[in-house]
Design an enzyme around this catalytic site. Structure first.
Site, PDB file in Angstrom:
ATOM      1  N   ARG A  46       4.934  32.527 -23.010  1.00  9.26           N
ATOM      2  CA  ARG A  46       6.066  32.585 -22.280  1.00  9.26           C
ATOM      3  C   ARG A  46       7.031  32.491 -22.720  1.00  9.26           C
ATOM      4  NH1 ARG A  46       7.045  29.584 -18.318  1.00  9.26           N
ATOM      5  NH2 ARG A  46       4.667  29.375 -17.499  1.00  9.26           N
ATOM      6  N   TYR A  98      21.101  53.157 -11.182  1.00  9.78           N
ATOM      7  CA  TYR A  98      19.768  53.752 -11.059  1.00  9.78           C
ATOM      8  C   TYR A  98      19.195  53.150  -9.758  1.00  9.78           C
ATOM      9  CZ  TYR A  98      14.498  53.153 -11.577  1.00  9.78           C
ATOM     10  OH  TYR A  98      13.275  53.275 -11.408  1.00  9.78           O
ATOM     11  N   ASP A 170      24.288  48.617 -18.032  1.00  8.31           N
ATOM     12  CA  ASP A 170      23.047  49.082 -18.397  1.00  8.31           C
ATOM     13  C   ASP A 170      23.085  50.250 -19.266  1.00  8.31           C
ATOM     14  OD1 ASP A 170      20.872  50.796 -18.188  1.00  8.31           O
ATOM     15  OD2 ASP A 170      20.263  50.244 -16.162  1.00  8.31           O
ATOM     16  N   LYS A 195      12.474  53.901 -21.902  1.00  9.44           N
ATOM     17  CA  LYS A 195      13.105  55.176 -21.931  1.00  9.44           C
ATOM     18  C   LYS A 195      13.206  55.469 -23.545  1.00  9.44           C
ATOM     19  CE  LYS A 195      12.655  55.355 -17.625  1.00  9.44           C
ATOM     20  NZ  LYS A 195      13.248  53.968 -17.103  1.00  9.44           N
TER      21      LYS A 195
HETATM   22  C1  LIG Z   1      19.596  53.497 -16.084  1.00 13.52           C
HETATM   23  C2  LIG Z   1      18.105  52.627 -15.565  1.00 13.52           C
HETATM   24  N1  LIG Z   1      18.302  51.555 -15.510  1.00 13.52           N
HETATM   25  C3  LIG Z   1      16.988  50.606 -15.265  1.00 13.52           C
HETATM   26  C4  LIG Z   1      15.583  51.393 -15.169  1.00 13.52           C
HETATM   27  C5  LIG Z   1      14.674  50.584 -14.846  1.00 13.52           C
HETATM   28  O1  LIG Z   1      13.840  50.406 -15.660  1.00 13.52           O
HETATM   29  P1  LIG Z   1      12.045  50.263 -15.737  1.00 13.52           P
HETATM   30  O2  LIG Z   1      11.588  51.301 -15.200  1.00 13.52           O
HETATM   31  O3  LIG Z   1      11.823  50.121 -17.161  1.00 13.52           O
HETATM   32  O4  LIG Z   1      11.824  48.995 -14.823  1.00 13.52           O
HETATM   33  C6  LIG Z   1      15.589  52.719 -14.975  1.00 13.52           C
HETATM   34  C7  LIG Z   1      14.497  53.447 -14.968  1.00 13.52           C
HETATM   35  O5  LIG Z   1      14.240  54.682 -14.776  1.00 13.52           O
HETATM   36  C8  LIG Z   1      16.817  53.705 -15.485  1.00 13.52           C
HETATM   37  O6  LIG Z   1      16.774  54.931 -15.546  1.00 13.52           O
END
Ligand SMILES: Cc1ncc(COP(=O)(O)O)c(C=O)c1O
Length: 387
Positions: A46, A98, A170, A195
């Site tokens: 961890r 998101y 982000d 992604k």
């Molecule tokens: C812009 C963005 N940030 C964060 C996330 C969250 O990521 P995860 O699905 O890997 O937990 C997503 C998921 O679609 C996203 O599109």
């Protein structure tokens, strides 16, 4: 060195013990101490693992930060970063972040006394005027999900500096290949590495990179204490996916721009959102801070009533909540990625029932366009038939 070269050689370039072309999978949860009084570099998985370390080093190098950290998902990365704050603190967060980020702030962190105001971060004056005495950070997404709105990174970083706030971005949509928020003065960049960073729709992962080592160490403490770390196999897969990030994005964004221009003229499509289209309100700022438009676009259907029929008749793109894979992915934000947002909140942000998001993969643009054209025609015919 050129960024493309750095992508291929980032992290631990080859195995130092054998010269192997990829870092080995250190599939171990614990490490034997050579001496009872002197634990080695690694003691428990961890806290650290050599495979994950190689990935974390690569992430830090590519974002230009002091510390990279890999998490079990994008949401694990976001949640861990939010653990920097305390009850009573206040955050300014982009209006169209998101849906899952909205959800943890609105329903989980709010219960622990972390307050959030959602602001239009494309308007720096609105951001500055929303600052309260308890505000501790500004959290933005650019391009944003799903409307591809653009936030001026330098302007927001300057506001954060003036008010001693943390600036968090982000960076999922652009990736460090196209845009590096830390270079504009941001303190932390977060990714859903699920992604584009991984790129093959086969790993769930998250990342956070801190510009300064001191903040990086605070995040490392949270990563170990909270424990939402990325597993060894997924770290290895992500390291592999990362190597083709530049090649994938170059091809994908070329097709995305080509499609965005053609969608604008298709009957049945009312509006197309893509940062490089002339008429996009954030185009100039985006071109200043990013080296490409990216591979995500969204569009609004003229007749919102035919949205489901349109999605039903697509053959090539996956109908899926994700993005950033080698296969194109179509999604319906109102019922998928942003379903966790109450309808009124969605509508306030401009995420209507006729909005469709497309992540463009490596298929031929001609094939994708033909498929979309055909699905639009079928949807029109079927919807008319029902009237
Ligand atoms: C812009 C963005 N940030 C964060 C996330 C969250 O990521 P995860 O699905 O890997 O937990 C997503 C998921 O679609 C996203 O599109």
């Amino acid at each position: 060195m050129d960024f493309q070269t750095r992508i291929v050689h980032a992290g631990v370039d080859r195995d130092p013990f054998t010269g192997a072309s990829s870092v080995p999978l250190y599939q171990a949860s614990t490490y034997s101490q050579i001496d009872p009084e002197h634990p080695g570099k690694y003691n428990y998985a961890r806290s650290g693992n050599p495979t994950r370390d190689a990935l974390e080093k690569a992430l830090a190098e590519l974002e230009g930060g002091a510390t990279g950290l890999a998490f079990a998902s994008g949401m694990a990365a976001t949640s861990s970063v939010l653990l920097l704050f305390q009850p009573g603190d206040h955050l300014l967060v982009g209006m169209d972040v998101y849906g899952g980020t909205f959800r943890i702030l609105d329903t989980l962190f709010s219960r622990w006394g972390l307050r959030t105001t959602f602001v239009d971060t494309a308007d720096p004056a609105a951001v500055e005027s929303a600052i309260e005495p308890a505000t501790r950070a500004i959290f933005i997404e650019t391009p944003s999900n799903p409307l591809l709105r653009i936030t001026d990174l330098s302007a927001v970083a300057a506001i954060a500096r003036r008010h001693s706030l943390l600036a968090i971005a982000d960076g999922t949509f652009a990736t460090p290949y196209l845009q590096r928020p830390l270079e504009f003065g941001f303190d932390v960049v977060i990714h859903s590495a699920t992604k584009f960073l991984n790129g093959h729709s086969d790993v769930l992962a998250g990342a956070a990179v801190a510009r300064e080592a001191e903040l990086g160490e605070r995040l490392r403490f949270i990563q170990n204490a909270f424990g939402a770390v990325l597993g060894v196999q997924d770290s290895w897969l992500l390291l592999r996916g990362l190597k083709t990030l530049g090649a994938r994005l170059e091809a994908e964004q070329r097709t995305a721009f080509w499609l965005a221009e053609r969608f604008a003229g298709l009957p049945g499509i009312a509006v197309v959102h893509y940062p490089l289209l002339s008429g996009h309100p954030g185009r100039e700022i985006h071109e200043r801070q990013a080296s490409g438009g990216g591979a995500v676009l969204s569009f609004e259907l003229v007749d919102t009533g035919m949205t489901m029929e349109f999605l039903r008749h697509l053959r090539l793109p996956l109908l899926s909540v994700s993005l950033g894979g080698v296969e194109s992915i179509m999604s319906h934000p109102a019922t998928m990625s942003h379903a966790s947002m109450p309808r009124a909140e969605r509508e306030r942000r401009g995420i209507g029932e006729g909005l469709v998001r497309m992540s463009v993969g490596l298929e031929s643009g001609e094939d994708l366009l033909a498929d979309i054209r055909r699905a639009l025609e079928k949807a029109k015919k079927n919807t008319q038939g029902r009237e």
